[in-house]
Design an enzyme around this catalytic site. Structure first.
Site, mmCIF file in Angstrom:
data_model
loop_
_atom_site.group_PDB
_atom_site.id
_atom_site.type_symbol
_atom_site.label_atom_id
_atom_site.label_comp_id
_atom_site.label_asym_id
_atom_site.label_seq_id
_atom_site.Cartn_x
_atom_site.Cartn_y
_atom_site.Cartn_z
ATOM 1 N NE ARG A 108 17.257 39.508 1.302
ATOM 2 C CZ ARG A 108 16.680 38.309 1.312
ATOM 3 N NH1 ARG A 108 17.400 37.222 1.124
ATOM 4 N NH2 ARG A 108 15.373 38.202 1.485
ATOM 5 N N GLY A 139 3.681 45.982 6.030
ATOM 6 C CA GLY A 139 3.299 44.566 6.102
ATOM 7 C C GLY A 139 2.352 44.173 4.989
ATOM 8 C CD GLU A 164 4.834 35.290 8.642
ATOM 9 O OE1 GLU A 164 5.853 35.517 7.975
ATOM 10 O OE2 GLU A 164 3.858 34.658 8.182
ATOM 11 C CE1 TYR A 196 23.783 48.033 -44.313
ATOM 12 C CE2 TYR A 196 24.143 49.759 -45.944
ATOM 13 C CZ TYR A 196 23.440 49.249 -44.856
ATOM 14 O OH TYR A 196 22.397 49.948 -44.333
HETATM 15 C C1 UD1 Z 1 5.413 36.382 3.652
HETATM 16 C C2 UD1 Z 1 4.380 35.698 4.527
HETATM 17 C C3 UD1 Z 1 4.903 34.315 4.931
HETATM 18 C C4 UD1 Z 1 5.197 33.509 3.685
HETATM 19 C C5 UD1 Z 1 6.159 34.263 2.788
HETATM 20 C C6 UD1 Z 1 6.299 33.558 1.460
HETATM 21 C C7 UD1 Z 1 3.261 37.473 5.766
HETATM 22 C C8 UD1 Z 1 3.185 38.188 7.025
HETATM 23 N N1 UD1 Z 1 4.158 36.523 5.705
HETATM 24 O O1 UD1 Z 1 6.570 36.553 4.457
HETATM 25 O O2 UD1 Z 1 3.941 33.658 5.711
HETATM 26 O O3 UD1 Z 1 5.753 32.260 4.059
HETATM 27 O O4 UD1 Z 1 5.673 35.588 2.492
HETATM 28 O O5 UD1 Z 1 7.319 34.141 0.716
HETATM 29 O O6 UD1 Z 1 2.523 37.755 4.840
HETATM 30 N N2 UD1 Z 1 4.981 43.458 0.474
HETATM 31 C C9 UD1 Z 1 4.400 44.667 0.207
HETATM 32 N N3 UD1 Z 1 4.225 45.555 1.233
HETATM 33 C C10 UD1 Z 1 4.611 45.294 2.483
HETATM 34 C C11 UD1 Z 1 5.210 44.048 2.765
HETATM 35 C C12 UD1 Z 1 5.382 43.146 1.745
HETATM 36 O O7 UD1 Z 1 4.040 44.957 -0.936
HETATM 37 O O8 UD1 Z 1 4.404 46.150 3.369
HETATM 38 C C13 UD1 Z 1 5.178 42.515 -0.616
HETATM 39 C C14 UD1 Z 1 6.655 42.326 -0.905
HETATM 40 O O9 UD1 Z 1 7.065 43.183 -1.954
HETATM 41 C C15 UD1 Z 1 6.732 40.878 -1.326
HETATM 42 C C16 UD1 Z 1 5.575 40.225 -0.585
HETATM 43 O O10 UD1 Z 1 4.695 41.256 -0.202
HETATM 44 O O11 UD1 Z 1 6.478 40.725 -2.705
HETATM 45 C C17 UD1 Z 1 6.018 39.405 0.597
HETATM 46 O O12 UD1 Z 1 6.657 40.263 1.514
HETATM 47 P P1 UD1 Z 1 7.852 39.781 2.399
HETATM 48 O O13 UD1 Z 1 8.209 40.854 3.368
HETATM 49 O O14 UD1 Z 1 8.910 39.212 1.550
HETATM 50 O O15 UD1 Z 1 7.122 38.603 3.200
HETATM 51 P P2 UD1 Z 1 7.809 37.548 4.100
HETATM 52 O O16 UD1 Z 1 8.256 38.196 5.353
HETATM 53 O O17 UD1 Z 1 8.776 36.766 3.337
#
Ligand code: UD1
Ligand code: CA
Length: 454
Positions: free
Chosen positions: A13, A76, A150, A362
């Site tokens: 995004r 994840g 979640e 200058y």
């Molecule tokens: C996650 C939490 C949620 C919380 C929210 C807060 C989980 C399952 N959920 O959700 O409970 O309220 O953050 O913002 O943890 N990332 C990785 N690798 C991955 C997935 C994610 O490095 O495979 C990193 C992303 O870059 C990001 C962070 O982890 O910085 C959170 O990932 P994102 O997918 O945004 O989590 P949410 O679904 O928002």
């Protein structure tokens, strides 16, 4: 303590080729803010989990105290943390931060880690007016945390819960490998959720505790440019507030941007729309006019910087007067009481006590003594097309307007240079330097007259 920063997400995004965590906030990558915060907690291991744009991320934030783990596929948050496991010290807890959550305060993280201690599982939570999209904290009747659900997996009742998971957690490290290995991805997103570890930890007999930040913005992440812009304003407001509390006067705290560190002495005044970058120090009673850009500079007490002045990698003494529209480039070193006026550019030059260059000049690659007056339109011709050369002007020299100094050249003390002189040979002290020129006056001269269009 180990600290793991999850930074593998791609940031679709942001609509950018730059990995999300490298987008700058206050002139510094989001991830660097998180790394700097982590460092203040003095971790024994500091691990960044990268995925999308991993090479660029390593290049941008690589440092001897930072280790990297790769998450090739974003399966994840639990899967992401698992990639860091081999690099962790199992004898101390692990704090998990996010590369796109830049403004968490050290004091908040200390509160969380203190609450959890060595053996409990700690979650940083916050209660939101609108918790939509976040994981919800499910507590039992006694108020103990049972699990995190979640948004996409929550039922109607669970979605009413306003306390959310910020994502920041601290966990004992020894059992973590087992807990993460047991994660399943049979959920709405088909991901290995780090949040599911809560139930496993409880089942294994570890208490789960929570802590809260002082401010909601500490836990906000960046997924889009609007969110980045919002956090930039939060950060700038905080910086301005700190400057005000420390005693600086800001014409408008909403119209100053500090992209680095700004240290102000007593009774400093800063007018609107100034940008400070790198490390900038302003001495007592310094006054900065509107629309100045000042990067990596020290400015001495009592100096006045007038509107639209640009300063980069320069030092200025006390009681100097700069601008409006002055430009100090790298290596400009101005002594006390120097005046540098409008449309004067100074680069890699020393200017001595009380010397003045007030208009349209200058001054580059030069050493200028004390009490020198540089007339309007003076140019140091420092570049011969291949190399740069120095101009030396000793104390109390008067340089007439529109003089060219062809470097390398030395002008001795007390010299007077007539207006319009090209100085290409050294001038001995106490002399007048001028070029022989004649002024002619031709009688009967008629100016051309503009032709009429037919
Ligand atoms: C996650 C939490 C949620 C919380 C929210 C807060 C989980 C399952 N959920 O959700 O409970 O309220 O953050 O913002 O943890 N990332 C990785 N690798 C991955 C997935 C994610 O490095 O495979 C990193 C992303 O870059 C990001 C962070 O982890 O910085 C959170 O990932 P994102 O997918 O945004 O989590 P949410 O679904 O928002
Ligand atoms: Ca997700």
């Amino acid at each position: 303590m180990n600290i793991v920063i999850l930074a593998a997400g791609m940031g679709k995004r942001m609509h950018s080729v730059l990995p999300k965590v490298l987008h700058p906030l206050a002139g510094k990558p989001l991830l660097s803010h998180v790394i700097d915060t982590a460092r203040k907690l003095a971790p024994t291991r500091l691990v960044v989990v990268t995925g999308h744009g991993g090479e660029a991320v390593r290049e941008a934030v690589g440092a001897p105290d930072v280790q990297f783990a790769t998450q090739a596929q974003q399966l994840g948050t639990g899967h992401a943390l698992a990639q860091a496991l081999p690099l962790l010290d199992t004898s101390v807890p692990t704090l998990v931060l996010y590369g796109d959550v830049p403004l968490t305060r050290v004091s908040t993280l200390e509160r969380l880690t203190a609450a959890a201690g060595a053996n409990q599982y700690g979650i940083l939570t916050v209660t939101l007016d609108d918790p939509t999209g976040y994981g919800r904290i499910v507590r039992d009747a006694a108020g103990h945390v049972r699990r995190i659900v979640e948004q996409k997996d929550a039922n109607e009742a669970e979605r009413q819960i306003a306390e959310i998971n910020t994502g920041i957690i601290v966990t004992p490290t020894a059992p973590l490998a087992g807990w993460l290995a047991a994660l399943k991805n049979d959920n709405a997103q088909g991901e290995y959720y780090l949040t599911d570890v809560v139930e496993t930890a409880i089942a294994a007999g570890h208490a789960v505790v929570t802590a809260q930040p002082d401010a909601e913005w500490e836990t906000l992440g960046v997924n889009s440019k609007p969110q980045l812009a919002e956090l930039e304003r939060v950060h700038q407001r905080n910086v301005a507030e700190a400057l005000l509390v420390a005693g600086a006067t800001l014409a408008d705290p909403a119209r100053i941007d500090v992209r680095g560190t700004l240290i102000c002495g007593r009774d400093v005044f800063i007018d609107v729309n100034c940008v400070f970058e790198g490390d900038v120090t302003l001495g007592d009673n310094v006054s900065i006019g509107p629309n100045c850009v000042i990067r990596s500079a020290q400015i001495g007490a009592g100096t006045r910087v007038d509107a639209y002045t640009h300063i980069e990698s320069a030092t200025v003494g006390a009681n100097a007067v700069l601008g409006p529209y002055a430009r100090l480039r790298p290596g400009a070193a101005l002594a006390n009481e120097v005046h540098v006026g409008n449309f004067v550019e100074v680069k890699n030059a020393n200017i001595g006590l009380g010397s003045k260059a007030n208009h349209l000049s200058y001054v580059g690659d030069a050493d200028i003594g004390a009490g020198v007056n540089i007339g309007a339109g003076t140019i140091t011709c420092n570049y011969d097309g291949a190399n740069k050369h120095r101009t030396i002007i000793e104390d109390n020299v008067f340089v007439g307007s529109d003089t060219q100094l062809v470097a390398p050249v030395r002008v001795g003390r007390n010299v007077t240079i007539a207006a319009g002189t090209t100085v290409w040979k050294d001038v001995p002290e106490d002399t007048l330097a001028l070029n022989e020129k004649r002024q002619l006056a031709k009688t009967g001269y008629v100016r051309p007259v503009k032709k009429k269009k037919s």
